[in-house]
Design a protein around this motif. Structure first.
Motif, PDB file in Angstrom:
ATOM      1  N   PHE A  33       0.819  -1.221   0.000  1.00 53.45           N
ATOM      2  CA  PHE A  33       0.000   0.000   0.000  1.00 53.45           C
ATOM      3  C   PHE A  33       0.851   1.270   0.000  1.00 53.45           C
ATOM      4  O   PHE A  33       0.325   2.376   0.064  1.00 53.45           O
ATOM      5  CB  PHE A  33      -0.936   0.009   1.233  1.00 53.45           C
ATOM      6  N   LYS A  34       2.167   1.086  -0.050  1.00 53.24           N
ATOM      7  CA  LYS A  34       3.123   2.210  -0.002  1.00 53.24           C
ATOM      8  C   LYS A  34       2.872   3.118   1.224  1.00 53.24           C
ATOM      9  O   LYS A  34       2.983   4.347   1.148  1.00 53.24           O
ATOM     10  CB  LYS A  34       3.071   3.040  -1.288  1.00 53.24           C
ATOM     11  N   ALA A  35       2.530   2.461   2.323  1.00 55.88           N
ATOM     12  CA  ALA A  35       2.291   3.211   3.570  1.00 55.88           C
ATOM     13  C   ALA A  35       3.609   3.345   4.332  1.00 55.88           C
ATOM     14  O   ALA A  35       4.434   2.439   4.325  1.00 55.88           O
ATOM     15  CB  ALA A  35       1.266   2.478   4.424  1.00 55.88           C
ATOM     16  N   ASP A  36       3.761   4.492   4.940  1.00 54.18           N
ATOM     17  CA  ASP A  36       4.920   4.735   5.799  1.00 54.18           C
ATOM     18  C   ASP A  36       4.686   4.083   7.152  1.00 54.18           C
ATOM     19  O   ASP A  36       3.626   4.243   7.736  1.00 54.18           O
ATOM     20  CB  ASP A  36       5.024   6.250   6.049  1.00 54.18           C
ATOM     21  N   TYR A  37       5.665   3.337   7.640  1.00 54.55           N
ATOM     22  CA  TYR A  37       5.491   2.727   8.963  1.00 54.55           C
ATOM     23  C   TYR A  37       6.821   2.751   9.694  1.00 54.55           C
ATOM     24  O   TYR A  37       7.877   2.925   9.085  1.00 54.55           O
ATOM     25  CB  TYR A  37       4.983   1.280   8.837  1.00 54.55           C
ATOM     26  N   LEU A  38       6.758   2.605  10.993  1.00 50.68           N
ATOM     27  CA  LEU A  38       8.000   2.437  11.746  1.00 50.68           C
ATOM     28  C   LEU A  38       7.915   1.115  12.488  1.00 50.68           C
ATOM     29  O   LEU A  38       6.824   0.632  12.813  1.00 50.68           O
ATOM     30  CB  LEU A  38       8.240   3.622  12.698  1.00 50.68           C
ATOM     31  N   LEU A  39       9.067   0.526  12.707  1.00 53.61           N
ATOM     32  CA  LEU A  39       9.154  -0.812  13.283  1.00 53.61           C
ATOM     33  C   LEU A  39      10.095  -0.780  14.485  1.00 53.61           C
ATOM     34  O   LEU A  39      11.211  -0.249  14.369  1.00 53.61           O
ATOM     35  CB  LEU A  39       9.738  -1.716  12.192  1.00 53.61           C
ATOM     36  N   ARG A  40       9.651  -1.308  15.633  1.00 54.54           N
ATOM     37  CA  ARG A  40      10.517  -1.340  16.819  1.00 54.54           C
ATOM     38  C   ARG A  40      10.310  -2.650  17.579  1.00 54.54           C
ATOM     39  O   ARG A  40       9.207  -3.188  17.587  1.00 54.54           O
ATOM     40  CB  ARG A  40      10.154  -0.242  17.814  1.00 54.54           C
ATOM     41  N   VAL A  41      11.360  -3.119  18.227  1.00 58.22           N
ATOM     42  CA  VAL A  41      11.212  -4.207  19.198  1.00 58.22           C
ATOM     43  C   VAL A  41      11.253  -3.575  20.575  1.00 58.22           C
ATOM     44  O   VAL A  41      12.252  -2.943  20.952  1.00 58.22           O
ATOM     45  CB  VAL A  41      12.331  -5.268  19.055  1.00 58.22           C
ATOM     46  N   LEU A  42      10.139  -3.681  21.297  1.00 60.67           N
ATOM     47  CA  LEU A  42      10.026  -3.144  22.661  1.00 60.67           C
ATOM     48  C   LEU A  42       9.220  -4.167  23.454  1.00 60.67           C
ATOM     49  O   LEU A  42       8.185  -4.626  22.978  1.00 60.67           O
ATOM     50  CB  LEU A  42       9.276  -1.808  22.672  1.00 60.67           C
ATOM     51  N   SER A  43       9.683  -4.508  24.630  1.00 58.76           N
ATOM     52  CA  SER A  43       8.999  -5.553  25.393  1.00 58.76           C
ATOM     53  C   SER A  43       8.355  -5.014  26.667  1.00 58.76           C
ATOM     54  O   SER A  43       9.001  -4.303  27.445  1.00 58.76           O
ATOM     55  CB  SER A  43      10.021  -6.648  25.743  1.00 58.76           C
ATOM     56  N   ALA A  44       7.092  -5.396  26.857  1.00 61.02           N
ATOM     57  CA  ALA A  44       6.366  -4.956  28.060  1.00 61.02           C
ATOM     58  C   ALA A  44       7.038  -5.467  29.328  1.00 61.02           C
ATOM     59  O   ALA A  44       6.953  -4.839  30.381  1.00 61.02           O
ATOM     60  CB  ALA A  44       4.926  -5.452  28.008  1.00 61.02           C
TER      61      ALA A  44
END
Ligand code: RP5
Length: 162
Positions: free
Chosen positions: A29-40
């Motif tokens: 969809f050519k959407a801008d996204y950000l990706l992170r690894v974060l743990s509760a």
């Protein structure tokens, strides 16, 4: 550089394989996204900080994927009024029922939109995030509409030889 409106947060790098479904969909969809690894559980302070700053940073929807005692989506939702979509990751021991119940059984007042367990849930999380953005974005709405037409076309083209 534009600020991504969709954030994908994973509890562990081991969730990435499942979340590739969401990433690929957003790329399509050519959407801008950000990706992170974060743990509760392993980085709770970073989860809280990220969640609290998200709205100010231009994020509109947060997708949170976690497995097992999957607190991530709920903890993020506790710290923001942005919509949070949970993806329960499939687990070896309980097939993701643990993740599903941990994600979906939120107390009243702190909603999390839980998707299905695993890859289908990851894909639908991306689509659901786009649907939220599409409420105010005609361009995304057009792409979603075309996507659904294509799904229907594929089903109609099926020819069974039996
Ligand atoms: C959860 O624990 C993560 O989201 C992951 O699904 C699960 C296992 O994590 P690892 O032990 O593989 O890092 O917090």
């Amino acid at each position: 550089m534009s600020n991504p409106k969709i954030a994908i947060i994973m509890g562990s790098q081991s969730d990435l394989e499942t979340m590739t479904e969401a990433i690929n969909l957003l790329k399509e969809f050519k959407a801008d996204y950000l990706l992170r690894v974060l743990s509760a559980h392993r980085t709770p302070e970073e989860v809280a900080e990220f969640s609290k700053k998200s709205r100010k940073n231009g994020v509109k929807v947060i997708i949170a994927a976690a497995g097992g005692a999957a607190a991530l989506a709920g903890v993020i939702a506790a710290h923001t009024t942005l919509p949070v979509i949970g993806v329960p990751i499939e687990t070896q021991s309980l097939k993701g029922m643990d993740s599903l119940l941990s994600t979906v059984q939120m107390p009243g007042g702190i909603p999390v939109a839980s998707m299905a367990i695993g890859r289908a849930g990851a894909k639908n999380a991306a689509l659901f995030a786009l649907e939220i953005l599409a409420t105010v974005d005609k361009n995304i709405e057009k792409k979603l509409s075309a996507y659904k037409k294509e799904l229907a076309k594929k089903v109609k083209e099926i020819k069974l030889n039996c």
